[in-house]
Design a protein around this motif. Structure first.
Motif, PDB file in Angstrom:
ATOM      1  N   ASP A 108      32.900  37.519  48.621  1.00 42.19           N
ATOM      2  CA  ASP A 108      32.903  37.373  47.169  1.00 42.19           C
ATOM      3  C   ASP A 108      33.862  36.281  46.715  1.00 42.19           C
ATOM      4  OD1 ASP A 108      31.056  39.381  46.900  1.00 42.19           O
ATOM      5  OD2 ASP A 108      32.549  40.953  46.604  1.00 42.19           O
ATOM      6  N   PHE A 109      34.917  36.058  47.501  1.00 38.13           N
ATOM      7  CA  PHE A 109      35.928  35.074  47.117  1.00 38.13           C
ATOM      8  C   PHE A 109      35.494  33.641  47.453  1.00 38.13           C
ATOM      9  CE2 PHE A 109      38.127  39.080  47.698  1.00 38.13           C
ATOM     10  CZ  PHE A 109      38.867  39.170  46.516  1.00 38.13           C
ATOM     11  N   GLU A 111      33.343  32.119  45.970  1.00 38.83           N
ATOM     12  CA  GLU A 111      33.099  31.461  44.686  1.00 38.83           C
ATOM     13  C   GLU A 111      34.264  30.569  44.293  1.00 38.83           C
ATOM     14  OE1 GLU A 111      30.569  30.731  41.400  1.00 38.83           O
ATOM     15  OE2 GLU A 111      30.216  31.853  43.256  1.00 38.83           O
ATOM     16  N   VAL A 119      36.582  29.219  38.110  1.00 36.21           N
ATOM     17  CA  VAL A 119      37.584  30.247  38.412  1.00 36.21           C
ATOM     18  C   VAL A 119      38.926  29.871  37.799  1.00 36.21           C
ATOM     19  CG1 VAL A 119      38.843  31.436  40.250  1.00 36.21           C
ATOM     20  CG2 VAL A 119      36.413  30.911  40.541  1.00 36.21           C
ATOM     21  N   THR A 179      34.467  37.112  40.702  1.00 32.71           N
ATOM     22  CA  THR A 179      35.545  36.353  41.340  1.00 32.71           C
ATOM     23  C   THR A 179      36.779  36.274  40.442  1.00 32.71           C
ATOM     24  OG1 THR A 179      33.882  35.017  42.475  1.00 32.71           O
ATOM     25  CG2 THR A 179      36.133  34.186  42.484  1.00 32.71           C
TER      26      THR A 179
END
Length: 364
Positions: A108-109, A111, A119, A179
């Motif tokens: 998921d990270f 992104e 982000v 994220t």
């Protein structure tokens, strides 16, 4: 057709109960309207559940039923025997964070690497807009110091799972939303205490290291266990994917009810003004978050995501911090009010955006 009739009847009964409640308000008899108010929100919640367009309001209506119960009958939510129910708040938050961890994976990270600008914009907006807004509102509220500090606290908290749900409904960038929530949550043990020391230090004494450790225990440890569990279980225990969100919602509801009961007297004194300030905080979060993103040339879909991430905070975490400081009945009031209100405004905004298809390439 039968189900539709049941839901329609419940909404019709809710309307009748509302008229009765208004009658009691106008005759200055509101102190005896507790059961009617609870029944009104309970019927509303059940009625909403029968309509796809209203389904997102079921949780909020249920929360208001619980809040009414706590305001009229607080004695049932303060303690059972010698056990104080406020002791449940931190374990419940840890359970919610564990549930969040089981729904995540390290991928998921990714992104952050794929869309670093989105982000970065989201996290800086959240850590800049809401804390400063909270401080300004607290400064001019004329509330007692601990209650004012609660307004700053909700502003200094990260976003929660609710923002991810609303991002999905709003046709925003769900991956970006998850994220930003994850990154801001992981930063919370370090950023939230420092922001509180800087912005709320004039209201109450803040021990930065103690607050850091409290947040680590509430967020990082259960989140890490959840991530590890999700990795180790593979395809097993998939039933938890459905069970934990329900448990999390029940946990959030119980936290709000317990805080409402603990701070009932203060809430009755300043509830209307506090609700107005919290609403301003929430709405300005959406607006400033959205236009901050647009100013920095993000597209419409990502800007919607930033708006929801900024406007919707993790009230449960803020409540846990207030409880760890022994100030749940004062500092915990703003988070308790913020939670239900942001669910209403977030649902309305998400429903509005859902009808307007975002143009992914549209930037200013």
């Amino acid at each position: 057709m039968k189900k539709l009739n049941i839901y329609s009847i419940c909404l019709g009964m809710a309307a009748i109960f509302l008229l009765a409640i208004l009658g009691m308000i106008f005759t200055y008899n509101i102190e005896h309207a507790g059961l009617l108010i609870m029944a009104f929100f309970a019927l509303l919640a059940f009625g909403f559940s029968g309509y796809k367009s209203l389904n997102s309001y079921v949780f909020t209506a249920s929360i208001f039923a619980g809040v009414a119960l706590a305001l009229y009958y607080p004695q049932y939510f303060l303690q059972i025997g010698d056990f104080k129910l406020t002791a449940l708040i931190i374990p419940l938050i840890q359970l919610i964070m564990f549930g969040m961890g089981t729904s995540m994976k390290l991928g998921d990270f990714a992104e952050v690497i794929k869309s670093p600008k989105g982000v970065m914009v989201g996290v800086t907006a959240q850590l800049g807009i809401m804390p400063i807004m909270g401080f300004v509102l607290a400064k001019y509220s004329n509330f007692p110091p601990e209650i004012a500090a609660g307004i700053v606290l909700i502003g200094c908290s990260p976003s929660g799972v609710a923002s991810n749900v609303m991002a999905y409904l709003a046709k925003a960038n769900l991956a970006l939303s998850i994220t930003i929530t994850s990154v801001s949550t992981l930063l919370a043990p370090f950023i939230t205490p420092l922001l509180m020391k800087f912005l709320a230090g004039e209201f109450i004494e803040i021990d930065v290291l103690d607050m850091m450790w409290s947040i680590v225990k509430m967020i990082i440890l259960p989140l890490g266990v959840g991530l590890l569990f999700n990795r180790l279980r593979g395809d097993k225990a998939k039933w938890m994917d459905k069970a934990l969100p329900v448990i999390s919602m029940l946990g959030i509801g119980l936290i709000i009810v317990v805080i409402t009961a603990a701070g009932r007297d203060s809430l009755l004194d300043i509830g209307g003004i506090l609700m107005l300030l919290v609403l301003i905080h929430n709405l300005f979060g959406y607006m400033l978050g959205y236009w901050y993103a647009r100013l920095l040339k993000l597209n419409e879909q990502d800007s919607r995501t930033i708006a929801l991430e900024v406007g919707m905070q993790n009230g449960g975490l803020a409540s846990g911090i207030a409880n760890s400081l022994g100030k749940i009945a004062t500092m915990g009031l703003a988070p308790a009010v913020f939670g239900p209100l942001m669910n209403i405004t977030g649902s309305i905004l998400a429903s509005y955006w859902h009808k307007k298809e975002p143009k992914h390439s549209e930037v200013y």
